[in-house]
Design a protein around this motif. Structure first.
Motif, PDB file in Angstrom:
ATOM      1  N   ALA A 154       2.670 -60.733  52.857  1.00 45.74           N
ATOM      2  CA  ALA A 154       2.710 -60.964  54.297  1.00 45.74           C
ATOM      3  C   ALA A 154       1.706 -60.046  54.980  1.00 45.74           C
ATOM      4  CB  ALA A 154       4.104 -60.707  54.844  1.00 45.74           C
ATOM      5  N   ARG A 155       1.051 -60.583  55.998  1.00 43.50           N
ATOM      6  CA  ARG A 155       0.150 -59.799  56.854  1.00 43.50           C
ATOM      7  C   ARG A 155       0.654 -59.939  58.283  1.00 43.50           C
ATOM      8  NH1 ARG A 155      -4.967 -59.114  54.118  1.00 43.50           N
ATOM      9  NH2 ARG A 155      -4.404 -58.947  51.902  1.00 43.50           N
ATOM     10  N   ILE A 156       0.989 -58.810  58.888  1.00 44.08           N
ATOM     11  CA  ILE A 156       1.599 -58.799  60.222  1.00 44.08           C
ATOM     12  C   ILE A 156       0.789 -57.869  61.125  1.00 44.08           C
ATOM     13  CG2 ILE A 156       3.674 -58.172  61.534  1.00 44.08           C
ATOM     14  CD1 ILE A 156       5.244 -58.756  58.877  1.00 44.08           C
ATOM     15  N   TYR A 157       0.361 -58.412  62.278  1.00 40.53           N
ATOM     16  CA  TYR A 157      -0.443 -57.601  63.198  1.00 40.53           C
ATOM     17  C   TYR A 157      -0.135 -57.986  64.654  1.00 40.53           C
ATOM     18  CZ  TYR A 157      -4.471 -55.547  65.545  1.00 40.53           C
ATOM     19  OH  TYR A 157      -5.262 -54.812  66.391  1.00 40.53           O
ATOM     20  N   PRO A 158      -0.020 -56.997  65.537  1.00 38.59           N
ATOM     21  CA  PRO A 158      -0.066 -55.559  65.285  1.00 38.59           C
ATOM     22  C   PRO A 158       1.346 -55.008  65.067  1.00 38.59           C
ATOM     23  CG  PRO A 158      -0.146 -55.942  67.646  1.00 38.59           C
ATOM     24  CD  PRO A 158      -0.052 -57.299  66.987  1.00 38.59           C
ATOM     25  N   MET A 159       1.450 -53.964  64.296  1.00 36.43           N
ATOM     26  CA  MET A 159       2.736 -53.300  64.088  1.00 36.43           C
ATOM     27  C   MET A 159       2.947 -52.315  65.234  1.00 36.43           C
ATOM     28  SD  MET A 159       5.199 -53.630  62.008  1.00 36.43           S
ATOM     29  CE  MET A 159       6.805 -52.875  62.235  1.00 36.43           C
ATOM     30  N   ARG A 160       2.931 -52.893  66.443  1.00 36.64           N
ATOM     31  CA  ARG A 160       3.130 -52.117  67.674  1.00 36.64           C
ATOM     32  C   ARG A 160       4.092 -52.892  68.566  1.00 36.64           C
ATOM     33  NH1 ARG A 160      -2.662 -51.904  67.371  1.00 36.64           N
ATOM     34  NH2 ARG A 160      -2.801 -53.394  69.074  1.00 36.64           N
ATOM     35  N   PHE A 161       4.543 -52.254  69.649  1.00 36.19           N
ATOM     36  CA  PHE A 161       5.589 -52.842  70.466  1.00 36.19           C
ATOM     37  C   PHE A 161       5.196 -52.809  71.941  1.00 36.19           C
ATOM     38  CE2 PHE A 161       7.317 -50.402  66.913  1.00 36.19           C
ATOM     39  CZ  PHE A 161       7.850 -51.429  66.144  1.00 36.19           C
ATOM     40  N   ARG A 162       5.192 -53.997  72.582  1.00 38.23           N
ATOM     41  CA  ARG A 162       4.883 -54.084  73.999  1.00 38.23           C
ATOM     42  C   ARG A 162       5.949 -53.393  74.841  1.00 38.23           C
ATOM     43  NH1 ARG A 162       5.747 -58.732  75.794  1.00 38.23           N
ATOM     44  NH2 ARG A 162       4.435 -58.735  77.648  1.00 38.23           N
ATOM     45  N   LYS A 163       7.204 -53.445  74.385  1.00 29.41           N
ATOM     46  CA  LYS A 163       8.312 -52.890  75.157  1.00 29.41           C
ATOM     47  C   LYS A 163       8.866 -51.638  74.482  1.00 29.41           C
ATOM     48  CE  LYS A 163       9.581 -57.228  77.342  1.00 29.41           C
ATOM     49  NZ  LYS A 163      10.684 -58.123  77.753  1.00 29.41           N
ATOM     50  N   MET A 164       7.950 -50.726  74.174  1.00 27.04           N
ATOM     51  CA  MET A 164       8.308 -49.510  73.455  1.00 27.04           C
ATOM     52  C   MET A 164       9.419 -48.749  74.166  1.00 27.04           C
ATOM     53  SD  MET A 164       7.080 -47.936  70.693  1.00 27.04           S
ATOM     54  CE  MET A 164       7.065 -46.328  69.897  1.00 27.04           C
ATOM     55  N   HIS A 165       9.368 -48.699  75.492  1.00 27.80           N
ATOM     56  CA  HIS A 165      10.349 -47.922  76.252  1.00 27.80           C
ATOM     57  C   HIS A 165      11.754 -48.514  76.127  1.00 27.80           C
ATOM     58  CE1 HIS A 165       9.086 -51.151  78.918  1.00 27.80           C
ATOM     59  NE2 HIS A 165      10.173 -50.981  79.646  1.00 27.80           N
ATOM     60  N   GLU A 166      11.844 -49.834  75.916  1.00 30.88           N
ATOM     61  CA  GLU A 166      13.151 -50.475  75.782  1.00 30.88           C
ATOM     62  C   GLU A 166      13.727 -50.330  74.376  1.00 30.88           C
ATOM     63  OE1 GLU A 166      13.278 -54.483  77.143  1.00 30.88           O
ATOM     64  OE2 GLU A 166      12.108 -54.068  78.958  1.00 30.88           O
ATOM     65  N   LEU A 167      12.849 -50.091  73.405  1.00 24.03           N
ATOM     66  CA  LEU A 167      13.290 -49.985  72.014  1.00 24.03           C
ATOM     67  C   LEU A 167      13.821 -48.601  71.672  1.00 24.03           C
ATOM     68  CD1 LEU A 167      10.388 -52.005  70.396  1.00 24.03           C
ATOM     69  CD2 LEU A 167      12.754 -52.750  70.635  1.00 24.03           C
ATOM     70  N   GLY A 168      13.547 -47.627  72.515  1.00 24.20           N
ATOM     71  CA  GLY A 168      14.104 -46.301  72.306  1.00 24.20           C
ATOM     72  C   GLY A 168      13.125 -45.341  71.650  1.00 24.20           C
ATOM     73  N   PRO A 169      13.333 -44.027  71.858  1.00 24.02           N
ATOM     74  CA  PRO A 169      12.397 -43.011  71.350  1.00 24.02           C
ATOM     75  C   PRO A 169      12.394 -42.894  69.826  1.00 24.02           C
ATOM     76  CG  PRO A 169      14.356 -41.973  72.263  1.00 24.02           C
ATOM     77  CD  PRO A 169      14.453 -43.434  72.602  1.00 24.02           C
ATOM     78  N   ASP A 170      13.441 -43.379  69.171  1.00 21.96           N
ATOM     79  CA  ASP A 170      13.519 -43.242  67.717  1.00 21.96           C
ATOM     80  C   ASP A 170      13.146 -44.525  66.975  1.00 21.96           C
ATOM     81  OD1 ASP A 170      15.699 -44.671  68.603  1.00 21.96           O
ATOM     82  OD2 ASP A 170      17.152 -43.668  67.292  1.00 21.96           O
ATOM     83  N   ILE A 171      12.456 -45.461  67.668  1.00 18.98           N
ATOM     84  CA  ILE A 171      12.141 -46.749  67.051  1.00 18.98           C
ATOM     85  C   ILE A 171      11.269 -46.581  65.806  1.00 18.98           C
ATOM     86  CG2 ILE A 171      10.196 -47.099  68.626  1.00 18.98           C
ATOM     87  CD1 ILE A 171      12.432 -49.810  66.985  1.00 18.98           C
ATOM     88  N   GLU A 172      10.289 -45.676  65.848  1.00 18.07           N
ATOM     89  CA  GLU A 172       9.406 -45.493  64.693  1.00 18.07           C
ATOM     90  C   GLU A 172      10.194 -44.989  63.494  1.00 18.07           C
ATOM     91  OE1 GLU A 172       5.652 -45.171  64.759  1.00 18.07           O
ATOM     92  OE2 GLU A 172       5.382 -45.843  66.823  1.00 18.07           O
ATOM     93  N   GLN A 173      11.115 -44.087  63.734  1.00 12.58           N
ATOM     94  CA  GLN A 173      11.959 -43.568  62.657  1.00 12.58           C
ATOM     95  C   GLN A 173      12.829 -44.686  62.070  1.00 12.58           C
ATOM     96  OE1 GLN A 173      14.366 -40.213  63.805  1.00 12.58           O
ATOM     97  NE2 GLN A 173      15.581 -40.259  61.923  1.00 12.58           N
ATOM     98  N   LYS A 174      13.369 -45.530  62.929  1.00 12.27           N
ATOM     99  CA  LYS A 174      14.198 -46.641  62.465  1.00 12.27           C
ATOM    100  C   LYS A 174      13.378 -47.637  61.646  1.00 12.27           C
ATOM    101  CE  LYS A 174      17.706 -46.710  66.140  1.00 12.27           C
ATOM    102  NZ  LYS A 174      18.256 -47.512  67.272  1.00 12.27           N
ATOM    103  N   ILE A 175      12.158 -47.921  62.103  1.00  9.18           N
ATOM    104  CA  ILE A 175      11.297 -48.857  61.386  1.00  9.18           C
ATOM    105  C   ILE A 175      10.928 -48.293  60.017  1.00  9.18           C
ATOM    106  CG2 ILE A 175       9.064 -50.011  61.363  1.00  9.18           C
ATOM    107  CD1 ILE A 175      11.092 -51.226  63.293  1.00  9.18           C
ATOM    108  N   ASN A 176      10.648 -47.001  59.959  1.00  8.64           N
ATOM    109  CA  ASN A 176      10.361 -46.382  58.662  1.00  8.64           C
ATOM    110  C   ASN A 176      11.561 -46.492  57.734  1.00  8.64           C
ATOM    111  OD1 ASN A 176       7.693 -45.602  59.082  1.00  8.64           O
ATOM    112  ND2 ASN A 176       8.288 -43.695  60.101  1.00  8.64           N
ATOM    113  N   GLY A 177      12.757 -46.450  58.303  1.00  5.34           N
ATOM    114  CA  GLY A 177      13.968 -46.649  57.506  1.00  5.34           C
ATOM    115  C   GLY A 177      14.014 -48.051  56.915  1.00  5.34           C
TER     116      GLY A 177
END
Length: 202
Positions: A154-177
């Motif tokens: 699978a190729r997925i782009y971009p691995m970024r979030f338009r609504k970062m503020h709604e996803l919470g400050p720990d979203i990157e940590q959760k995604i790494n999980g």
């Protein structure tokens, strides 16, 4: 405004070209040839249209395709007449009997396909870019993993979030999980460049 109206007012389907896919997802016609391909969030389906002459096996999935032709036009009712006239040609292409690829109405986080169906899964400015919750991103990634065949990618782009503020400050940590869970399931996971996620079934 109901949920469906809210979704389409915020995320109108687009028609990204094959060249954009090639650049952002680091793919080519040669990479795709001989493979069963799923294009998630394909919108106006320009990717399949651009590659039609190559006779690739592409399945395009988008919630937009579940709408009636009349509902699809309503999504773009704020466009000027001239702009809509151009867009109408694209809408007609995904309505006519002879389509540029197989079109399936469905959501990325609940893909309507059997497990191990596709050799290649592509997502260009689909999820997770438009995600509103962590659960949506998590379910999307596990669904992509589920429908990949052994040795699929699978190729997925971009691995970024338009609504970062709604996803919470720990979203990157959760995604790494989630990435770590996928690795334990036997998937290769890497994010390269400015946000290209490569997910491979080893």
């Amino acid at each position: 405004m109901n949920t469906r109206e809210k979704m389409w007012s915020e995320i109108r389907p687009t028609g990204r070209s094959a060249d954009e896919y090639f650049k952002d997802l680091d793919i080519s016609v040669e990479f795709l040839e001989g493979k069963k391909i799923l294009d998630i969030g394909s919108g106006l389906n320009r990717f399949a249209r651009d590659l039609k002459k190559h006779n690739l096996d592409i399945v395009s999935v988008d919630a937009f395709y579940a709408l009636t032709p009349e509902q699809r036009e309503e999504v773009f009712d704020e466009l000027t007449p001239n702009n809509f006239k151009t867009l109408k040609k694209d809408l007609d292409r995904i309505t006519r009997p002879q389509k540029d690829s197989e079109l399936v109405g469905g959501m990325a986080e609940s893909l309507p396909f059997m497990s191990e169906t596709f050799d290649v899964v592509l997502a260009e400015f689909s999820l997770p870019n438009h995600a509103e919750t962590f659960e949506q991103v998590r379910d999307f990634l596990f669904e992509v993993a589920r429908v990949l065949k052994p040795k699929g990618e699978a190729r997925i782009y971009p691995m970024r979030f338009r609504k970062m503020h709604e996803l919470g400050p720990d979203i990157e940590q959760k995604i790494n999980g989630v990435f770590n869970e996928l690795r334990k399931m036997g998937f290769g996971v890497s994010v390269i460049g400015d946000g290209l996620l490569n997910l491979s079934k080893l």
